[in-house]
Design a protein around this motif. Structure first.
Motif, PDB file in Angstrom:
ATOM      1  N   GLY A  88       4.365  13.006   6.751  1.00  0.00           N
ATOM      2  CA  GLY A  88       4.849  14.384   6.773  1.00  0.00           C
ATOM      3  C   GLY A  88       3.876  15.332   6.120  1.00  0.00           C
ATOM      4  O   GLY A  88       4.259  16.330   5.534  1.00  0.00           O
ATOM      5  N   SER A  89       2.570  15.021   6.200  1.00  0.00           N
ATOM      6  CA  SER A  89       1.564  15.813   5.509  1.00  0.00           C
ATOM      7  C   SER A  89       1.399  17.212   6.095  1.00  0.00           C
ATOM      8  O   SER A  89       0.847  18.083   5.446  1.00  0.00           O
TER       9      SER A  89
ATOM     10  N   TYR B 167       5.686  13.142  -2.171  1.00  0.00           N
ATOM     11  CA  TYR B 167       5.366  12.767  -0.799  1.00  0.00           C
ATOM     12  C   TYR B 167       5.111  11.270  -0.749  1.00  0.00           C
ATOM     13  O   TYR B 167       4.499  10.710  -1.656  1.00  0.00           O
ATOM     14  N   SER B 168       5.559  10.647   0.321  1.00  0.00           N
ATOM     15  CA  SER B 168       5.271   9.231   0.544  1.00  0.00           C
ATOM     16  C   SER B 168       3.957   9.119   1.289  1.00  0.00           C
ATOM     17  O   SER B 168       3.583  10.007   2.054  1.00  0.00           O
TER      18      SER B 168
ATOM     19  N   PRO C 236       0.788  -1.230   0.000  1.00  0.00           N
ATOM     20  CA  PRO C 236       0.000   0.000   0.000  1.00  0.00           C
ATOM     21  C   PRO C 236       0.824   1.286   0.000  1.00  0.00           C
ATOM     22  O   PRO C 236       0.265   2.374   0.030  1.00  0.00           O
ATOM     23  N   HIS C 237       2.149   1.185  -0.026  1.00  0.00           N
ATOM     24  CA  HIS C 237       2.989   2.379   0.000  1.00  0.00           C
ATOM     25  C   HIS C 237       2.998   3.033  -1.377  1.00  0.00           C
ATOM     26  O   HIS C 237       3.269   2.383  -2.390  1.00  0.00           O
ATOM     27  N   VAL C 238       2.680   4.330  -1.418  1.00  0.00           N
ATOM     28  CA  VAL C 238       2.592   5.066  -2.681  1.00  0.00           C
ATOM     29  C   VAL C 238       3.370   6.363  -2.563  1.00  0.00           C
ATOM     30  O   VAL C 238       3.765   6.787  -1.478  1.00  0.00           O
ATOM     31  N   ARG C 239       3.572   7.019  -3.713  1.00  0.00           N
ATOM     32  CA  ARG C 239       4.179   8.348  -3.754  1.00  0.00           C
ATOM     33  C   ARG C 239       3.254   9.239  -4.557  1.00  0.00           C
ATOM     34  O   ARG C 239       2.718   8.835  -5.577  1.00  0.00           O
ATOM     35  N   VAL C 240       3.071  10.472  -4.073  1.00  0.00           N
ATOM     36  CA  VAL C 240       2.160  11.425  -4.702  1.00  0.00           C
ATOM     37  C   VAL C 240       2.936  12.703  -4.979  1.00  0.00           C
ATOM     38  O   VAL C 240       3.636  13.219  -4.099  1.00  0.00           O
ATOM     39  N   LYS C 241       2.806  13.209  -6.206  1.00  0.00           N
ATOM     40  CA  LYS C 241       3.508  14.440  -6.564  1.00  0.00           C
ATOM     41  C   LYS C 241       2.545  15.619  -6.463  1.00  0.00           C
ATOM     42  O   LYS C 241       1.469  15.619  -7.051  1.00  0.00           O
TER      43      LYS C 241
END
Length: 79
Positions: A66-67, A16-17, A5-10
């Motif tokens: 780290g949101s 961001y992880s 379920p680990h994703v990265r969002v730009k």
């Protein structure tokens, strides 16, 4: 995503992880209608394309690591 379920969002130029979670109890069609209404004409046009291509919409929640720094950058609109 179930296996990893680990994703990265730009957002902008920064990555961001996060962790993705399926929300099967959420009504994807209703959520799409809300998005259409908030985003005016372009949202409605995009919604038409979405409805024509979606067969079974699924809401996926992304909890960012780290949101706090992301929300600081985006301001109150992200909340």
């Amino acid at each position: 995503m179930q296996a990893n379920p680990h994703v990265r969002v730009k957002v902008g130029r920064r990555w961001y992880s996060g962790r993705a979670t399926f929300l099967p109890e959420d009504d994807g069609w209703r959520r799409r209608e809300e998005i259409d209404q908030r985003n005016g004409l372009m949202g409605k046009l995009d919604g038409k394309i979405f409805r024509a291509s979606a067969t079974q919409p699924m809401t996926i929640r992304i909890d960012l690591v780290g949101s706090a720094t992301l929300f600081d950058r985006l301001g109150d609109e992200a909340a």
